[in-house]
Structures are given as structure tokens and as C-alpha cells.
Design an enzyme around this catalytic site. Structure first.
Site, PDB file in Angstrom:
ATOM      1  N   ASP A 193       0.858  -1.189   0.000  1.00  0.00           N
ATOM      2  CA  ASP A 193       0.000   0.000   0.000  1.00  0.00           C
ATOM      3  C   ASP A 193       0.890   1.233   0.000  1.00  0.00           C
ATOM      4  OD1 ASP A 193      -2.646   1.368   0.391  1.00  0.00           O
ATOM      5  OD2 ASP A 193      -1.648   2.030   2.229  1.00  0.00           O
ATOM      6  N   GLU A 244      -1.843  -1.409  -5.830  1.00  0.00           N
ATOM      7  CA  GLU A 244      -3.080  -0.778  -6.264  1.00  0.00           C
ATOM      8  C   GLU A 244      -2.819   0.091  -7.482  1.00  0.00           C
ATOM      9  OE1 GLU A 244      -6.747   1.812  -4.259  1.00  0.00           O
ATOM     10  OE2 GLU A 244      -4.806   1.632  -3.248  1.00  0.00           O
ATOM     11  N   CYS A 290     -12.779  -4.334   6.172  1.00  0.00           N
ATOM     12  CA  CYS A 290     -12.155  -5.011   7.323  1.00  0.00           C
ATOM     13  C   CYS A 290     -11.473  -6.274   6.837  1.00  0.00           C
ATOM     14  CB  CYS A 290     -13.197  -5.346   8.384  1.00  0.00           C
ATOM     15  SG  CYS A 290     -12.520  -6.284   9.787  1.00  0.00           S
ATOM     16  N   ASP A 332      -3.259   1.687   7.046  1.00  0.00           N
ATOM     17  CA  ASP A 332      -2.391   1.295   5.932  1.00  0.00           C
ATOM     18  C   ASP A 332      -2.110  -0.207   5.935  1.00  0.00           C
ATOM     19  OD1 ASP A 332      -2.282   3.951   5.201  1.00  0.00           O
ATOM     20  OD2 ASP A 332      -0.487   4.354   6.379  1.00  0.00           O
TER      21      ASP A 332
END
Length: 394
Positions: free
Chosen positions: A189, A274, A327, A356
Site C-alpha cells: 500500500d 493498487e 475489514c 495502511d
């Protein structure tokens, strides 16, 4: 099956003599002139609904050299001029393939100064490189050795805005081979406070190279702004001082990214990132400077080609995947997650998450699901209208 080697460029700094610098400067100018003239000719032909290819522009170059006005093109090696036409052909191919914008004209002050030589225009023997139209080899600082027994296929000479000269040698590197397969996978991330956060919980601090030199850069830019505009020597010196600070920032940032990405690729078989739209994100004026300093796009590009080199899998998760709001324990989706919220507690299972780390874990899970389902992992920005990877079904 024959072994194929990866083509890799080794870049070195060199210090030309006055004669070599003058020759290379003339070559840069001629390359820019030929490129711009060929682009103008192809643009005019396009307006007439005609198409001109590389062969046509090459024939034009022969005619241009015979004119009195452009006779100076004969004073430099013809190979970099032909390579400029080939680069223009590639630029148009990328434009027609919707991979790039329409080619733009090269500027004397802003465009990169470079010239590319193929094997017929240079001699490389015993670690000494001599270019066409030159009697002496270049004084290269061999900061690292070339792979043993290789010969460069192309040589690119360039000069940056800080006045530094570089030579890049393209060789087939036999040392780049797929690494032994492992069963490790990691979600990555990207962020600003931490450059990357891994699904293992590890956080890599963002060095913020631009912020570290911001005071020096601002001072140099103020001094440049006070100089009279034009081609004066004092303004050129001030511009070079600004360029040197930018070069220092860029070099340190690139060095850090290379070390980080090499480590990630060596340690993990599967890497999940991502698909960030950096171009749109920098439109946020509050974060644009920090986002540019983090260089997420360069980080992604390094992961892409190093994963291809070493036989690793890079999975790119759709940009709309709610990695921060999901979650990672029970899968409950939060309705809102403002940027200032760094930790949060899931209302369904009661788990407290680091924002994060939770996002990295969700990216890893989504990436592994994509790999199992066989979905394409190419980012949407390269395949307009294509189905996103995380929306594929088994």
C-alpha cells in the site's frame, strides 16, 4: 530451447574534452533540427490526409543535406539523425496505438539533449568507447563493471540540465535470470507518511527528498527569478544551480526506489499493488507536491520491469477496490474513511486496524484471488473500457 537474455542499459558519467563537447553539442542540435523538421512534414501531410512513414522522412533527410541552408547536417554523424527519425516513427506508432499523445516538437532549452549511436557509429574495445567523428575515446567513470564478455548494441549520449554528461550502453545482460520460486506474497500500500506499507505490518519511511532540500531549492529559485530574462551568462549559472539541486533530489529518490523495489522483488514471488491514478491525484493542490516527491509511478514501473526480469508475479488491483474501508478480518465494509483517520475499529468484529496495514492486507487478499481466478492484471489505464481485475469471476 535457446536462452534469451534481458537487454539492460548501463549508465555512466563521463567528462568530454572541449572538442568532444563541441561535437556532441552540434550533434544534439542537428538531432533536434531533424526531428522537428520531420515532425512538421508529417503533421502537414496528416492535415492533407496523407501518411508519411520512416522511409519517406529518411529520403527527405537526404534531400535536406544537399541544400545550402542545411549543409551543416553533414558535419555530424548520420547515425544519430537516422535514429531521431526512428524515434519519431515510434512516437507516431504509440500515438496511433492510443498509448501516448501526439508527438511534440523538441525545445532547445527544455527538451532532453541526447543522441543515439548504433554499432556502425562507435567502437568499443578493451573498455574504451570512441564515437563517430571523434579521434579520442570518452573519459568514462566506470562506476560499476559491465557484464563480462558483452558488447553494447546501442550507445546513447546525453547531457542533463545540470551540465552533467552521461553515456548509456545497451547490452544483453546474462546475469539477469529468474530467481528461485518462493511461496511468499506481499500486499503493498503506497502512502505519504510511509512510502509503502506491507501486508506483513512493515512500514517503509518516506524519505521526502524534495522536502529535505526545499530551503536550498527555494533560495536558488529566488536567485534565478532575480536574473534578467534572456541568454545571459548569469541567468545560465543561476539556472544550472537550480538544476543541480533538482538532480540531487532525483538521484537520491531513484537510488532509494531501486534498493526498495529490488528487495521486494527478491523476497516475494507475488507482489500486489493498487492501480493509482497519479495524474488525477496530483490535481489536489494540497497533496500534489508530496505525491510527486513520493514518486509512486516510478515505484510501480520499477516493480513491473524487475518482476518481469526475475520471474515474479505483479498483480495490479483495480483503483476502485475499497482496500482502506474493508475489514481484513471479517470483510465488513465501512461507509466512510476520511484521510485523517489512521486507525479504526470494525463495528462488526471489534478488530482495531491500522489503516495502511489493513489496506495492504486487503490488497494481498484481492491479488491472490485474482491470481487463482485467472483474471487479467493489466491496469485499466492501459486498457480503456476493459473489465477490472478484481471484478472478474471464477
Amino acid at each position: 530451447m535457446a536462452t534469451t537474455h534481458v537487454k539492460r542499459a548501463y549508465r555512466y558519467r563521463f567528462f568530454p574534452t572541449d572538442a568532444q563537447a563541441a561535437e556532441l553539442s552540434r550533434t544534439f542540435g542537428c538531432v533536434r533540427k531533424v526531428y522537428n523538421m520531420a515532425l512538421a512534414a508529417r503533421t502537414e501531410a496528416w492535415a492533407r490526409q496523407e501518411r508519411i512513414n520512416y522511409n519517406a522522412t529518411s529520403a527527405m533527410l537526404t534531400v535536406w543535406k544537399k541544400t545550402e541552408e542545411l549543409a551543416y547536417l553533414n558535419e555530424v554523424s548520420s547515425v544519430p539523425l537516422q535514429q531521431a527519425l526512428r524515434h519519431l516513427q515510434v512516437a507516431f506508432a504509440n500515438f496511433f496505438g492510443k498509448r501516448a499523445r501526439y508527438p511534440r516538437f523538441k525545445s532547445r532549452k527544455k527538451s532532453r539533449q541526447s543522441a543515439e549511436y548504433t554499432t556502425s557509429a562507435f567502437r568499443f574495445r578493451d573498455g574504451r568507447l570512441t564515437l563517430a567523428k571523434m579521434s579520442e575515446p570518452l573519459d568514462i567513470v566506470w562506476s560499476r563493471p559491465l557484464p563480462e564478455g558483452v558488447s553494447p548494441s546501442t550507445v546513447t549520449v546525453s547531457k542533463d540540465a545540470a551540465g552533467r554528461w552521461f553515456v548509456s550502453l545497451l547490452v544483453e545482460d546474462p546475469a539477469v535470470k529468474p530467481l528461485p520460486a518462493t511461496d511468499t506474497a506481499v500486499g503493498i500500500d503506497a502512502g505519504l507518511e510511509h512510502l509503502v506499507t506491507l501486508s506483513t505490518g512493515e512500514k517503509i519511511t518516506n524519505p521526502r527528498h524534495e522536502r529535505a532540500d526545499r530551503a536550498r531549492l527555494a533560495k536558488a529559485q529566488r536567485q534565478l527569478a532575480r536574473k534578467a530574462k534572456g541568454d545571459g551568462a548569469n541567468r545560465a549559472k543561476a539556472r544550472r544551480r537550480v538544476a543541480k539541486i533538482h538532480a540531487r533530489i532525483t538521484d537520491r529518490r531513484r537510488d532509494h526506489l531501486h534498493k526498495l523495489t529490488t528487495r521486494l522483488v527478491r523476497e516475494n514471488q507475488t507482489l500486489v499493488v493498487e492501480d493509482l491514478t497519479v495524474r488525477n491525484m496530483v490535481k489536489n493542490h494540497s497533496l500534489a507536491r508530496a505525491i510527486s516527491d513520493a514518486a509512486w509511478r516510478e515505484l510501480r514501473m520499477m516493480l513491473e520491469y524487475k518482476a518481469a526480469w526475475y520471474g515474479r508475479n505483479l498483480v495490479v488491483v483495480d483503483r476502485f477496490f475499497p482496500s482502506s474501508r474493508l475489514c481484513s478480518t471479517c470483510g465488513a465494509l465501512q461507509h466512510k474513511m476520511p484521510l485523517h483517520v489512521r486507525t479504526w475499529t470494525c463495528g462488526s468484529c471489534g478488530t482495531t486496524h491500522d489503516r495502511d496495514v489493513n489496506a495492504a492486507k486487503n490488497l494481498l487478499a484481492a491479488g491472490l484471488a485474482v491470481s487463482v481466478c485467472g483474471a487479467g492484471v493489466r491496469p485499466q489505464r492501459r486498457t480503456p473500457g476493459g473489465q477490472s481485475a478484481t471484478k472478474q469471476k471464477p
